[in-house]
Motif scaffolding. Structure first.
Motif, PDB file in Angstrom:
ATOM      1  N   PHE A 121       0.827  -1.202   0.000  1.00  0.00           N
ATOM      2  CA  PHE A 121       0.000   0.000   0.000  1.00  0.00           C
ATOM      3  C   PHE A 121       0.867   1.260   0.000  1.00  0.00           C
ATOM      4  O   PHE A 121       0.654   2.196  -0.774  1.00  0.00           O
ATOM      5  CB  PHE A 121      -0.927  -0.020   1.209  1.00  0.00           C
ATOM      6  N   GLY A 122       1.863   1.321   0.881  1.00  0.00           N
ATOM      7  CA  GLY A 122       2.720   2.495   0.955  1.00  0.00           C
ATOM      8  C   GLY A 122       3.490   2.738  -0.332  1.00  0.00           C
ATOM      9  O   GLY A 122       3.625   3.879  -0.786  1.00  0.00           O
ATOM     10  N   ARG A 123       3.986   1.669  -0.924  1.00  0.00           N
ATOM     11  CA  ARG A 123       4.745   1.808  -2.163  1.00  0.00           C
ATOM     12  C   ARG A 123       3.860   2.320  -3.292  1.00  0.00           C
ATOM     13  O   ARG A 123       4.245   3.227  -4.049  1.00  0.00           O
ATOM     14  CB  ARG A 123       5.339   0.440  -2.525  1.00  0.00           C
ATOM     15  N   ALA A 124       2.666   1.776  -3.411  1.00  0.00           N
ATOM     16  CA  ALA A 124       1.740   2.214  -4.459  1.00  0.00           C
ATOM     17  C   ALA A 124       1.278   3.649  -4.222  1.00  0.00           C
ATOM     18  O   ALA A 124       1.135   4.431  -5.167  1.00  0.00           O
ATOM     19  CB  ALA A 124       0.543   1.276  -4.521  1.00  0.00           C
ATOM     20  N   LEU A 125       1.039   4.006  -2.965  1.00  0.00           N
ATOM     21  CA  LEU A 125       0.587   5.359  -2.642  1.00  0.00           C
ATOM     22  C   LEU A 125       1.620   6.401  -3.063  1.00  0.00           C
ATOM     23  O   LEU A 125       1.278   7.440  -3.648  1.00  0.00           O
ATOM     24  CB  LEU A 125       0.311   5.462  -1.142  1.00  0.00           C
ATOM     25  N   ARG A 126       2.876   6.149  -2.800  1.00  0.00           N
ATOM     26  CA  ARG A 126       3.927   7.110  -3.164  1.00  0.00           C
ATOM     27  C   ARG A 126       4.032   7.263  -4.676  1.00  0.00           C
ATOM     28  O   ARG A 126       4.192   8.380  -5.190  1.00  0.00           O
ATOM     29  CB  ARG A 126       5.261   6.658  -2.564  1.00  0.00           C
ATOM     30  N   LEU A 127       3.929   6.171  -5.405  1.00  0.00           N
ATOM     31  CA  LEU A 127       4.016   6.242  -6.862  1.00  0.00           C
ATOM     32  C   LEU A 127       2.853   7.041  -7.441  1.00  0.00           C
ATOM     33  O   LEU A 127       3.051   7.914  -8.310  1.00  0.00           O
ATOM     34  CB  LEU A 127       4.032   4.832  -7.454  1.00  0.00           C
ATOM     35  N   HIS A 128       1.656   6.791  -6.964  1.00  0.00           N
ATOM     36  CA  HIS A 128       0.489   7.485  -7.510  1.00  0.00           C
ATOM     37  C   HIS A 128       0.484   8.961  -7.137  1.00  0.00           C
ATOM     38  O   HIS A 128       0.000   9.795  -7.917  1.00  0.00           O
ATOM     39  CB  HIS A 128      -0.791   6.796  -7.038  1.00  0.00           C
ATOM     40  N   ALA A 129       1.000   9.308  -5.980  1.00  0.00           N
ATOM     41  CA  ALA A 129       1.098  10.723  -5.609  1.00  0.00           C
ATOM     42  C   ALA A 129       2.043  11.455  -6.560  1.00  0.00           C
ATOM     43  O   ALA A 129       1.784  12.604  -6.966  1.00  0.00           O
ATOM     44  CB  ALA A 129       1.570  10.853  -4.166  1.00  0.00           C
ATOM     45  N   GLY A 177      -8.281   3.349  -2.795  1.00  0.00           N
ATOM     46  CA  GLY A 177      -7.901   2.067  -3.374  1.00  0.00           C
ATOM     47  C   GLY A 177      -7.385   1.103  -2.330  1.00  0.00           C
ATOM     48  O   GLY A 177      -7.651  -0.112  -2.395  1.00  0.00           O
ATOM     49  N   GLY A 178      -6.651   1.612  -1.343  1.00  0.00           N
ATOM     50  CA  GLY A 178      -6.197   0.750  -0.264  1.00  0.00           C
ATOM     51  C   GLY A 178      -7.361   0.179   0.537  1.00  0.00           C
ATOM     52  O   GLY A 178      -7.370  -1.011   0.891  1.00  0.00           O
ATOM     53  N   LEU A 179      -8.364   1.017   0.815  1.00  0.00           N
ATOM     54  CA  LEU A 179      -9.552   0.520   1.519  1.00  0.00           C
ATOM     55  C   LEU A 179     -10.280  -0.525   0.687  1.00  0.00           C
ATOM     56  O   LEU A 179     -10.745  -1.539   1.206  1.00  0.00           O
ATOM     57  CB  LEU A 179     -10.492   1.690   1.825  1.00  0.00           C
ATOM     58  N   ASN A 180     -10.373  -0.275  -0.616  1.00  0.00           N
ATOM     59  CA  ASN A 180     -11.068  -1.217  -1.486  1.00  0.00           C
ATOM     60  C   ASN A 180     -10.340  -2.552  -1.546  1.00  0.00           C
ATOM     61  O   ASN A 180     -10.961  -3.611  -1.512  1.00  0.00           O
ATOM     62  CB  ASN A 180     -11.196  -0.605  -2.886  1.00  0.00           C
ATOM     63  N   PRO A 234      -6.921  14.890   4.016  1.00  0.00           N
ATOM     64  CA  PRO A 234      -6.422  14.510   5.346  1.00  0.00           C
ATOM     65  C   PRO A 234      -7.364  13.584   6.108  1.00  0.00           C
ATOM     66  O   PRO A 234      -6.908  12.747   6.897  1.00  0.00           O
ATOM     67  CB  PRO A 234      -6.266  15.859   6.064  1.00  0.00           C
ATOM     68  N   ILE A 235      -8.663  13.708   5.864  1.00  0.00           N
ATOM     69  CA  ILE A 235      -9.601  12.771   6.502  1.00  0.00           C
ATOM     70  C   ILE A 235      -9.347  11.355   6.001  1.00  0.00           C
ATOM     71  O   ILE A 235      -9.316  10.391   6.781  1.00  0.00           O
ATOM     72  CB  ILE A 235     -11.053  13.204   6.219  1.00  0.00           C
ATOM     73  N   ALA A 236      -9.138  11.222   4.699  1.00  0.00           N
ATOM     74  CA  ALA A 236      -8.852   9.906   4.130  1.00  0.00           C
ATOM     75  C   ALA A 236      -7.536   9.343   4.653  1.00  0.00           C
ATOM     76  O   ALA A 236      -7.398   8.139   4.871  1.00  0.00           O
ATOM     77  CB  ALA A 236      -8.828   9.990   2.608  1.00  0.00           C
ATOM     78  N   LEU A 237      -6.556  10.226   4.873  1.00  0.00           N
ATOM     79  CA  LEU A 237      -5.280   9.773   5.430  1.00  0.00           C
ATOM     80  C   LEU A 237      -5.468   9.183   6.823  1.00  0.00           C
ATOM     81  O   LEU A 237      -4.849   8.168   7.181  1.00  0.00           O
ATOM     82  CB  LEU A 237      -4.293  10.941   5.484  1.00  0.00           C
ATOM     83  N   LEU A 238      -6.342   9.806   7.614  1.00  0.00           N
ATOM     84  CA  LEU A 238      -6.605   9.294   8.961  1.00  0.00           C
ATOM     85  C   LEU A 238      -7.297   7.927   8.898  1.00  0.00           C
ATOM     86  O   LEU A 238      -7.029   7.048   9.717  1.00  0.00           O
ATOM     87  CB  LEU A 238      -7.460  10.287   9.742  1.00  0.00           C
ATOM     88  N   VAL A 239      -8.179   7.752   7.928  1.00  0.00           N
ATOM     89  CA  VAL A 239      -8.938   6.501   7.818  1.00  0.00           C
ATOM     90  C   VAL A 239      -8.085   5.375   7.233  1.00  0.00           C
ATOM     91  O   VAL A 239      -8.085   4.249   7.734  1.00  0.00           O
ATOM     92  CB  VAL A 239     -10.194   6.718   6.952  1.00  0.00           C
ATOM     93  N   ALA A 240      -7.343   5.683   6.172  1.00  0.00           N
ATOM     94  CA  ALA A 240      -6.629   4.635   5.433  1.00  0.00           C
ATOM     95  C   ALA A 240      -5.185   4.463   5.872  1.00  0.00           C
ATOM     96  O   ALA A 240      -4.599   3.400   5.665  1.00  0.00           O
ATOM     97  CB  ALA A 240      -6.677   4.939   3.938  1.00  0.00           C
ATOM     98  N   GLY A 241      -4.552   5.505   6.464  1.00  0.00           N
ATOM     99  CA  GLY A 241      -3.139   5.426   6.782  1.00  0.00           C
ATOM    100  C   GLY A 241      -2.286   5.666   5.549  1.00  0.00           C
ATOM    101  O   GLY A 241      -2.784   5.988   4.467  1.00  0.00           O
ATOM    102  N   VAL A 242      -0.989   5.484   5.711  1.00  0.00           N
ATOM    103  CA  VAL A 242      -0.058   5.705   4.590  1.00  0.00           C
ATOM    104  C   VAL A 242       0.793   4.480   4.300  1.00  0.00           C
ATOM    105  O   VAL A 242       1.735   4.561   3.513  1.00  0.00           O
ATOM    106  CB  VAL A 242       0.865   6.913   4.885  1.00  0.00           C
ATOM    107  N   GLY A 243       0.468   3.358   4.913  1.00  0.00           N
ATOM    108  CA  GLY A 243       1.279   2.168   4.703  1.00  0.00           C
ATOM    109  C   GLY A 243       2.612   2.287   5.427  1.00  0.00           C
ATOM    110  O   GLY A 243       2.781   3.079   6.352  1.00  0.00           O
ATOM    111  N   ARG A 244       3.590   1.488   4.972  1.00  0.00           N
ATOM    112  CA  ARG A 244       4.923   1.569   5.577  1.00  0.00           C
ATOM    113  C   ARG A 244       5.977   1.218   4.533  1.00  0.00           C
ATOM    114  O   ARG A 244       5.693   0.618   3.502  1.00  0.00           O
ATOM    115  CB  ARG A 244       5.035   0.639   6.787  1.00  0.00           C
TER     116      ARG A 244
END
Length: 551
Positions: A121-129, A177-180, A234-244
């Protein structure tokens, strides 16, 4: 962004073009049929997840409806038309960003080993950002060219401001996408509902504040849109987190993972770009053609914006079937992708048949009342400049968008079966057909409501052809995916319901929903009379949404 009405997509919903969580499983021997209890649990989980997403979709559409009801009064019909072009064009990019973000991250998370989900999740999040920054910058630079194409130079600045939405959606979509991918459908639905409310308030407030300050209400609405996206991230960040971040040996594999991930995203992005261009081709060409016509008649751009506002008001209701069918795509077709990965041919056929049949029945349930009550529906919601010009055209456009909804669900099935290239080819060809049809038909009409009629007819014909082509292709890939009598019975029920709707008188705004509900019941009764709906459907609903019995 399922999407939300298309010009204002929901950032936690992607168009039903592809499976939101299609795990890439290794090939293996065909899976054995699930036990009855396991199969019932799967159906029940899918049903409840689908119910959560469906509730979110309905809520989001209701917020969008209130917003669209307010905007013509806050901006004027001409301002509403100008804003529609801004939102339509930004949605083409936003929906691609959302689809690739949700589906790409969901796939990465769903296919990761149990102990590595947060790393994936964290790796994919950084790439998409990072991708979001690039795409948003490109949209900002393209804004003057877009405005010139649609003959509306006064929307350059709102388009540039809207690039902020592209950037923020590019961060938000991977979080969803992480939640899904983790099957946290309730949390996903909660974000969707919350964002719908935030966006409604922010856009309305932006219009009021900018107009009172003597500035453009269109620019104020766009600024409000950006503000809403900035609040939800930021609300979504609180719900989903940022991975590791992964260990050293995992980071060494990141290059290989990135190549594989981008190879998945590229055809998906192309397919989504074609799909969203298809969704907005008629509106953009309509604005260009009416702008040219207004100029040749010595009229101002305000006249072209007003006619565009009428077309957009018509689109609002026509796209309802497409939006509500997103819940089918989110829940059913991940199961189809899993069955395909496991080599379960019978499950592939069963899920595909179920999805296509549900899509057809629901599309008719939504399209028939809207087409039958076209002028009444617009008169209920909009000023006279919109319903007097777009009411009759809505009858045609609603049926054409019904074909588009079917095309969307067929493309979702094809993509889940790993036929992304064919899906892209279908939607691209459909966009070309819509463009050619509009370029031929619209200029032949005199300036005014007839231009809406011609555009609606050309668009609907092209979408119907595309849906038929998609059905043929899906049959070649997955076999007999729908009983031959299903489309015949659905079309017959739609035709009879629309014919009845055209005979209903105007009884006032409050009774339009009552008339629409009555037509919906007539449609369902006709399907029951034709033998399409029966006890088996009721039993399936009870199994999906009923309470689990204690052993």
């Amino acid at each position: 962004m399922s999407r939300a009405e298309p010009p204002l997509p929901s950032p936690s919903s992607s168009p039903p073009q592809a499976s939101p969580s299609a795990p890439a499983g290794p090939s293996g021997p065909p899976a054995s049929p699930p036990a009855p209890d396991a199969q019932a649990a799967t159906v029940r989980a899918a049903g409840r997840g689908g119910l959560a997403i469906a509730v979110a979709k309905v809520s989001f559409i209701l917020f969008g409806f209130v917003q669209q009801l307010l905007l013509p009064w806050l901006l004027g019909v001409d301002g509403y038309g100008a804003l529609s072009i801004v939102l339509a064009d930004v949605s083409v990019v936003n929906n691609v960003v959302v689809a690739t973000g949700i589906q790409g991250v969901s796939r990465a998370v769903a296919s990761a080993p149990a102990g590595e989900v947060d790393v994936a999740f964290g790796r994919a999040l950084r790439l998409h950002a990072l991708l979001a920054v690039v795409v948003a910058a490109g949209f900002f630079l393209a804004a003057p060219f877009i405005a010139a194409f649609v003959k509306a130079p006064h929307v350059v600045m709102p388009l540039q401001v809207a690039s902020g939405v592209v950037l923020l959606y590019g961060t938000y979509a991977p979080l969803v996408g992480g939640l899904n991918g983790k099957r946290r459908f309730v949390a996903q639905a909660g974000l969707d509902i919350g964002y719908g409310a935030i966006r409604l308030c922010a856009i309305a407030a932006g219009v009021v504040l900018f107009v009172r300050a003597g500035h453009s209400g269109v620019l104020g609405a766009t600024a409000g849109f950006v503000t809403a996206a900035a609040i939800i991230v930021p609300i979504a960040l609180l719900v989903a987190g940022v991975g590791r971040v992964g260990r050293v040996e995992q980071r060494a594999e990141a290059g290989s993972w990135m190549r594989e991930h981008l190879s998945f995203l590229l055809p998906l992005a192309i397919s989504q770009a074609f799909l969203n261009l298809l969704m907005q081709t008629d509106l953009n060409l309509f604005r260009r053609l009416v702008g040219e016509a207004a100029g040749s008649l010595g009229m101002s751009s305000q006249a072209a914006d007003t006619l565009t506002g009428a077309y957009r008001g018509m689109q609002l209701f026509s796209f309802l079937p497409y939006q509500l069918l997103m819940s089918v795509s989110f829940i059913l077709f991940p199961l189809l992708a899993q069955a395909k990965a496991g080599g379960d041919a019978e499950a592939v056929r069963r899920y595909t048949r179920t999805g296509v049949r549900i899509a057809m029945v629901l599309t008719g349930l939504l399209c028939a009342p809207i087409a039958g009550l076209g002028p009444h529906v617009l008169r209920m919601a909009f000023p006279v400049e919109i319903w007097s010009q777009g009411g009759e055209a809505l009858r045609i456009h609603a049926l054409g968008m019904g074909a588009f909804a079917i095309l969307g669900i067929l493309c979702a099935a094809l993509t889940s079966l790993r036929q992304e290239r064919w899906t892209a080819a279908l939607t691209g060809a459909a966009a070309v057909c819509v463009a050619v049809g509009c370029l031929i038909a619209v200029p032949r009409a005199p300036f005014g409501p007839q231009m809406l009629m011609h555009s609606a007819a050309a668009t609907g014909a092209a979408l119907l052809v595309a849906a038929l082509a998609a059905a043929v292709l899906l049959r070649l890939v997955a076999g007999d995916v729908v009983a031959k009598g299903v489309p015949l019975r659905v079309v017959a029920a739609i035709a009879l319901t629309v014919a009845l709707g055209t005979r209903l008188p105007w009884l006032g705004k409050l009774l339009v929903p009552v008339e629409a509900a009555g037509l919906g019941l007539v449609y369902l009764a006709l399907l029951a009379l034709f033998g399409e709906l029966g006890r088996a459907d009721l039993a399936t609903l009870k199994q999906a949404f009923g309470r689990r019995r204690k052993a």
